[in-house]
Design a protein around this motif. Structure first.
Motif, PDB file in Angstrom:
ATOM      1  N   SER A  12      22.855  -4.874   2.500  1.00  0.00           N
ATOM      2  CA  SER A  12      22.819  -3.851   1.838  1.00  0.00           C
ATOM      3  C   SER A  12      24.216  -3.227   1.501  1.00  0.00           C
ATOM      4  O   SER A  12      24.623  -3.099   0.182  1.00  0.00           O
ATOM      5  N   LYS A  13      25.298  -3.204   2.376  1.00  0.00           N
ATOM      6  CA  LYS A  13      26.537  -2.801   2.347  1.00  0.00           C
ATOM      7  C   LYS A  13      27.222  -3.613   1.288  1.00  0.00           C
ATOM      8  O   LYS A  13      27.910  -3.377   0.416  1.00  0.00           O
ATOM      9  N   LEU A  14      26.710  -5.103   1.305  1.00  0.00           N
ATOM     10  CA  LEU A  14      27.550  -6.005   0.518  1.00  0.00           C
ATOM     11  C   LEU A  14      27.090  -6.047  -1.075  1.00  0.00           C
ATOM     12  O   LEU A  14      27.789  -5.995  -2.151  1.00  0.00           O
ATOM     13  N   SER A  15      25.945  -5.489  -1.092  1.00  0.00           N
ATOM     14  CA  SER A  15      25.564  -5.246  -2.481  1.00  0.00           C
ATOM     15  C   SER A  15      25.817  -4.087  -3.120  1.00  0.00           C
ATOM     16  O   SER A  15      25.669  -3.905  -4.412  1.00  0.00           O
ATOM     17  N   GLN A  16      26.300  -3.105  -2.237  1.00  0.00           N
ATOM     18  CA  GLN A  16      26.971  -1.888  -2.768  1.00  0.00           C
ATOM     19  C   GLN A  16      28.218  -1.700  -3.160  1.00  0.00           C
ATOM     20  O   GLN A  16      28.612  -0.966  -3.694  1.00  0.00           O
ATOM     21  N   THR A  17      28.978  -2.678  -2.637  1.00  0.00           N
ATOM     22  CA  THR A  17      30.357  -2.656  -2.799  1.00  0.00           C
ATOM     23  C   THR A  17      30.903  -3.703  -3.742  1.00  0.00           C
ATOM     24  O   THR A  17      30.332  -4.760  -4.049  1.00  0.00           O
ATOM     25  N   GLN A  18      32.012  -3.455  -4.543  1.00  0.00           N
ATOM     26  CA  GLN A  18      32.794  -4.232  -5.504  1.00  0.00           C
ATOM     27  C   GLN A  18      33.898  -5.103  -4.794  1.00  0.00           C
ATOM     28  O   GLN A  18      34.463  -6.034  -5.552  1.00  0.00           O
ATOM     29  N   ILE A  19      34.164  -4.747  -3.490  1.00  0.00           N
ATOM     30  CA  ILE A  19      35.261  -5.409  -2.888  1.00  0.00           C
ATOM     31  C   ILE A  19      34.908  -5.931  -1.632  1.00  0.00           C
ATOM     32  O   ILE A  19      33.921  -5.527  -1.153  1.00  0.00           O
ATOM     33  N   PRO A  20      35.591  -6.877  -1.077  1.00  0.00           N
ATOM     34  CA  PRO A  20      35.031  -7.605   0.036  1.00  0.00           C
ATOM     35  C   PRO A  20      35.336  -6.794   1.159  1.00  0.00           C
ATOM     36  O   PRO A  20      35.983  -5.890   1.329  1.00  0.00           O
ATOM     37  N   VAL A  21      34.249  -7.042   2.037  1.00  0.00           N
ATOM     38  CA  VAL A  21      34.426  -6.239   3.492  1.00  0.00           C
ATOM     39  C   VAL A  21      34.776  -7.252   4.657  1.00  0.00           C
ATOM     40  O   VAL A  21      33.856  -8.201   4.660  1.00  0.00           O
ATOM     41  N   SER A  22      35.550  -6.770   5.496  1.00  0.00           N
ATOM     42  CA  SER A  22      35.758  -7.675   6.355  1.00  0.00           C
ATOM     43  C   SER A  22      34.900  -7.624   7.769  1.00  0.00           C
ATOM     44  O   SER A  22      34.301  -6.859   7.950  1.00  0.00           O
ATOM     45  N   ALA A  23      34.884  -8.653   8.492  1.00  0.00           N
ATOM     46  CA  ALA A  23      34.119  -8.717   9.673  1.00  0.00           C
ATOM     47  C   ALA A  23      34.404  -7.565  10.451  1.00  0.00           C
ATOM     48  O   ALA A  23      33.701  -7.039  11.288  1.00  0.00           O
ATOM     49  N   THR A  24      35.864  -7.424  10.705  1.00  0.00           N
ATOM     50  CA  THR A  24      36.384  -6.509  11.634  1.00  0.00           C
ATOM     51  C   THR A  24      35.650  -5.111  11.125  1.00  0.00           C
ATOM     52  O   THR A  24      35.217  -4.103  12.096  1.00  0.00           O
ATOM     53  N   THR A  25      35.812  -4.778   9.829  1.00  0.00           N
ATOM     54  CA  THR A  25      35.273  -3.361   9.518  1.00  0.00           C
ATOM     55  C   THR A  25      33.801  -3.191   9.822  1.00  0.00           C
ATOM     56  O   THR A  25      33.322  -2.155  10.029  1.00  0.00           O
TER      57      THR A  25
END
Length: 177
Positions: A12-25
């Motif tokens: 869900s988070k990945l589908s809602q963002t336009q920028i990459p999300v790190s594994a650490t985040t």
């Protein structure tokens, strides 16, 4: 929270963002280890979620962009020039692939989209004292390149031919697009 609930929230988070999300985040957000997130991403991929790893983190793959596979041969000291040319012409370097005589096809995801990504990749290569996959095959390799317009692809192909001619390379093919 169960693992499957966490994976659904990651999707869900990945589908809602336009920028990459790190594994650490993601690990901090869900109060788990980075390695747990890496495992979650692998499970999501195994179940069909198209997630790509970029230099900045994970994102959902954009399936609507055309791609071409470009094959060239050059030496490691020309890799930065090749990548910058593709980026400046409007392309995205999705991956690098070589055909190894023993192991067969070896592929690395890149998702290089900007000059900053090129610099980050080359910096990590140097810091880790790494080697390019193409060093296994005497410089011969291919990139899957995403582009938005036919004009961008034409500019990328032209620039790649110029690079290959400048370094006196006889191998230059366009496999498909």
């Amino acid at each position: 929270m169960t693992g499957s609930e966490r994976r659904e929230q990651i999707r869900s988070k990945l589908s809602q963002t336009q920028i990459p999300v790190s594994a650490t985040t993601l690990a901090k957000q869900f109060n788990v280890s980075r390695q747990t997130i890496v495992g979650d991403i692998s499970l999501l991929r195994a179940h069909g979620t198209a997630i790509v790893a970029t230099l900045q983190g994970y994102e959902l793959e954009k399936a609507d962009q055309p791609t071409a596979v470009l094959v060239c041969r050059h030496f490691p000291n020309e890799a930065m020039q090749e990548m910058a040319l593709i980026i400046h012409a409007g392309g995205i370097i999705k991956d690098v692939e070589v055909e190894h005589p023993l192991y067969g096809r070896l592929r690395g995801e890149l998702e290089i989209r900007s000059v900053g990504d090129v610099n980050l990749f080359m910096g990590r290569l140097k810091k880790l004292q790494g080697h390019l996959l193409s060093e296994l095959t005497d410089g011969v390799h291919s990139h899957t390149v995403a582009y938005q317009t036919p004009e961008q692809l034409t500019a990328i192909k032209y620039g790649m031919r110029v690079i290959c001619m400048k370094i006196n390379v006889k191998t230059w093919l366009i496999l498909h697009w």
